[in-house]
Design a protein around this motif. Structure first.
Motif, PDB file in Angstrom:
ATOM      1  N   ILE A  43      39.553   1.239 -56.508  1.00 23.37           N
ATOM      2  CA  ILE A  43      38.552   2.087 -57.098  1.00 23.37           C
ATOM      3  C   ILE A  43      37.270   1.525 -57.831  1.00 23.37           C
ATOM      4  O   ILE A  43      36.117   1.931 -57.645  1.00 23.37           O
ATOM      5  CB  ILE A  43      39.336   3.234 -58.231  1.00 23.37           C
ATOM      6  N   SER A  44      37.491   0.539 -58.730  1.00 29.91           N
ATOM      7  CA  SER A  44      36.466  -0.322 -59.351  1.00 29.91           C
ATOM      8  C   SER A  44      35.850  -1.157 -57.941  1.00 29.91           C
ATOM      9  O   SER A  44      34.330  -0.981 -58.461  1.00 29.91           O
ATOM     10  CB  SER A  44      37.101  -1.315 -60.310  1.00 29.91           C
ATOM     11  N   LEU A  45      36.166  -1.666 -57.092  1.00 27.61           N
ATOM     12  CA  LEU A  45      35.411  -2.206 -56.160  1.00 27.61           C
ATOM     13  C   LEU A  45      34.577  -1.175 -55.445  1.00 27.61           C
ATOM     14  O   LEU A  45      33.429  -1.310 -55.086  1.00 27.61           O
ATOM     15  CB  LEU A  45      36.359  -2.774 -55.222  1.00 27.61           C
ATOM     16  N   ILE A  46      34.978  -0.082 -55.136  1.00 32.62           N
ATOM     17  CA  ILE A  46      34.330   1.039 -54.465  1.00 32.62           C
ATOM     18  C   ILE A  46      33.005   1.586 -55.189  1.00 32.62           C
ATOM     19  O   ILE A  46      31.922   1.641 -54.744  1.00 32.62           O
ATOM     20  CB  ILE A  46      35.105   2.106 -53.955  1.00 32.62           C
ATOM     21  N   VAL A  47      33.485   1.871 -56.431  1.00 32.39           N
ATOM     22  CA  VAL A  47      32.401   2.416 -57.283  1.00 32.39           C
ATOM     23  C   VAL A  47      31.464   1.222 -57.734  1.00 32.39           C
ATOM     24  O   VAL A  47      30.120   1.739 -57.691  1.00 32.39           O
ATOM     25  CB  VAL A  47      33.210   2.819 -58.753  1.00 32.39           C
ATOM     26  N   GLY A  48      31.789  -0.025 -57.859  1.00 30.84           N
ATOM     27  CA  GLY A  48      30.963  -1.056 -58.074  1.00 30.84           C
ATOM     28  C   GLY A  48      29.798  -1.247 -56.847  1.00 30.84           C
ATOM     29  O   GLY A  48      28.824  -1.412 -56.772  1.00 30.84           O
ATOM     30  N   LEU A  49      30.262  -0.881 -55.730  1.00 27.52           N
ATOM     31  CA  LEU A  49      29.564  -1.186 -54.357  1.00 27.52           C
ATOM     32  C   LEU A  49      28.698   0.125 -54.342  1.00 27.52           C
ATOM     33  O   LEU A  49      27.386  -0.389 -53.989  1.00 27.52           O
ATOM     34  CB  LEU A  49      30.494  -1.105 -53.296  1.00 27.52           C
ATOM     35  N   ILE A  50      29.184   1.221 -54.717  1.00 21.61           N
ATOM     36  CA  ILE A  50      28.215   2.345 -54.705  1.00 21.61           C
ATOM     37  C   ILE A  50      27.259   2.227 -55.652  1.00 21.61           C
ATOM     38  O   ILE A  50      25.905   2.376 -55.366  1.00 21.61           O
ATOM     39  CB  ILE A  50      29.002   3.679 -54.909  1.00 21.61           C
ATOM     40  N   VAL A  51      27.448   1.597 -56.907  1.00 20.50           N
ATOM     41  CA  VAL A  51      26.374   1.742 -58.027  1.00 20.50           C
ATOM     42  C   VAL A  51      25.478   0.481 -57.364  1.00 20.50           C
ATOM     43  O   VAL A  51      24.137   0.816 -57.818  1.00 20.50           O
ATOM     44  CB  VAL A  51      26.834   1.510 -59.274  1.00 20.50           C
ATOM     45  N   SER A  52      25.997  -0.440 -56.879  1.00 19.23           N
ATOM     46  CA  SER A  52      24.988  -1.724 -56.529  1.00 19.23           C
ATOM     47  C   SER A  52      24.136  -1.261 -55.370  1.00 19.23           C
ATOM     48  O   SER A  52      23.018  -1.442 -55.530  1.00 19.23           O
ATOM     49  CB  SER A  52      25.862  -2.787 -56.003  1.00 19.23           C
ATOM     50  N   ILE A  53      24.370  -0.106 -54.374  1.00 21.70           N
ATOM     51  CA  ILE A  53      23.698   0.074 -53.472  1.00 21.70           C
ATOM     52  C   ILE A  53      22.593   0.901 -54.019  1.00 21.70           C
ATOM     53  O   ILE A  53      21.423   1.140 -53.732  1.00 21.70           O
ATOM     54  CB  ILE A  53      24.413   0.785 -52.315  1.00 21.70           C
ATOM     55  N   PHE A  54      23.030   1.866 -55.050  1.00 23.73           N
ATOM     56  CA  PHE A  54      22.094   2.732 -55.817  1.00 23.73           C
ATOM     57  C   PHE A  54      21.020   1.876 -56.347  1.00 23.73           C
ATOM     58  O   PHE A  54      19.770   2.358 -56.557  1.00 23.73           O
ATOM     59  CB  PHE A  54      22.842   3.577 -56.642  1.00 23.73           C
ATOM     60  N   GLN A  55      21.557   0.578 -57.166  1.00 25.07           N
ATOM     61  CA  GLN A  55      20.446  -0.141 -57.954  1.00 25.07           C
ATOM     62  C   GLN A  55      19.605  -0.653 -56.814  1.00 25.07           C
ATOM     63  O   GLN A  55      18.294  -0.700 -57.101  1.00 25.07           O
ATOM     64  CB  GLN A  55      21.460  -0.926 -58.773  1.00 25.07           C
ATOM     65  N   THR A  56      19.922  -1.160 -55.816  1.00 21.76           N
ATOM     66  CA  THR A  56      19.178  -1.750 -54.912  1.00 21.76           C
ATOM     67  C   THR A  56      18.032  -0.601 -54.256  1.00 21.76           C
ATOM     68  O   THR A  56      16.696  -0.904 -54.203  1.00 21.76           O
ATOM     69  CB  THR A  56      20.122  -2.308 -53.795  1.00 21.76           C
ATOM     70  N   ILE A 109      16.718  -0.283 -59.931  1.00 22.38           N
ATOM     71  CA  ILE A 109      16.697  -0.306 -61.276  1.00 22.38           C
ATOM     72  C   ILE A 109      17.929  -1.249 -61.616  1.00 22.38           C
ATOM     73  O   ILE A 109      18.980  -1.554 -60.981  1.00 22.38           O
ATOM     74  CB  ILE A 109      17.548   1.057 -61.762  1.00 22.38           C
ATOM     75  N   GLN A 110      17.641  -2.025 -62.774  1.00 22.94           N
ATOM     76  CA  GLN A 110      18.645  -3.395 -63.089  1.00 22.94           C
ATOM     77  C   GLN A 110      19.067  -3.070 -64.596  1.00 22.94           C
ATOM     78  O   GLN A 110      18.716  -3.941 -65.242  1.00 22.94           O
ATOM     79  CB  GLN A 110      17.850  -4.561 -62.836  1.00 22.94           C
ATOM     80  N   GLU A 111      20.031  -2.156 -64.907  1.00 26.32           N
ATOM     81  CA  GLU A 111      20.568  -1.801 -66.012  1.00 26.32           C
ATOM     82  C   GLU A 111      22.175  -2.100 -65.933  1.00 26.32           C
ATOM     83  O   GLU A 111      22.755  -1.887 -65.066  1.00 26.32           O
ATOM     84  CB  GLU A 111      20.287  -0.201 -66.353  1.00 26.32           C
ATOM     85  N   GLN A 112      22.621  -2.809 -67.035  1.00 27.99           N
ATOM     86  CA  GLN A 112      23.892  -3.536 -66.755  1.00 27.99           C
ATOM     87  C   GLN A 112      24.901  -2.231 -67.009  1.00 27.99           C
ATOM     88  O   GLN A 112      25.931  -2.139 -66.623  1.00 27.99           O
ATOM     89  CB  GLN A 112      24.119  -4.520 -67.848  1.00 27.99           C
ATOM     90  N   THR A 113      24.571  -1.298 -68.075  1.00 30.35           N
ATOM     91  CA  THR A 113      25.429  -0.119 -68.491  1.00 30.35           C
ATOM     92  C   THR A 113      25.646   0.651 -67.062  1.00 30.35           C
ATOM     93  O   THR A 113      26.553   1.277 -67.094  1.00 30.35           O
ATOM     94  CB  THR A 113      24.961   0.708 -69.661  1.00 30.35           C
ATOM     95  N   LEU A 114      24.533   0.645 -66.451  1.00 35.76           N
ATOM     96  CA  LEU A 114      24.771   1.386 -65.065  1.00 35.76           C
ATOM     97  C   LEU A 114      25.759   1.121 -64.414  1.00 35.76           C
ATOM     98  O   LEU A 114      26.396   1.854 -63.733  1.00 35.76           O
ATOM     99  CB  LEU A 114      23.365   1.601 -64.313  1.00 35.76           C
ATOM    100  N   THR A 115      26.172  -0.275 -64.148  1.00 36.08           N
ATOM    101  CA  THR A 115      27.350  -0.537 -63.444  1.00 36.08           C
ATOM    102  C   THR A 115      28.663  -0.555 -64.154  1.00 36.08           C
ATOM    103  O   THR A 115      29.731  -0.440 -63.680  1.00 36.08           O
ATOM    104  CB  THR A 115      27.104  -1.947 -62.890  1.00 36.08           C
TER     105      THR A 115
END
Length: 89
Positions: A27-40, A44-50
């Protein structure tokens, strides 16, 4: 207690750790991947967003998979305590 019994206990313990941790890690891996794609995409380079979505997702995963994890660990501990007299000899 023989070396083979110790290795069996350790092998079962590691297996149970992997089985119990896998759903939350995925779950953490998938959410991190989705948020990373969204940030790219949005630049947006906000740490709290991940961090915050991962925490929320893992918490929800604990609510969903908590019973499974507890049952798995309880079964393993029950098996250990049931076979305790055979381990002593």
């Amino acid at each position: 207690m023989t070396e083979g019994q110790v290795l069996d206990i350790v092998r079962d313990a590691i297996y149970n750790i992997i089985i119990c941790a896998a759903p939350l890690l995925l779950i953490s891996l998938i959410v991190g991947l989705i948020v990373s794609i969204f940030q790219t995409v949005t630049s947006i380079q906000e740490q709290t967003l991940t961090f915050v979505p991962k925490i929320v997702a893992v918490f929800l995963g604990m609510l969903i998979f908590g019973a499974f994890i507890l049952t798995t660990l309880t079964d393993y501990m029950t098996e250990l305590w049931t076979n305790f007299s055979t381990f002593l000899g």
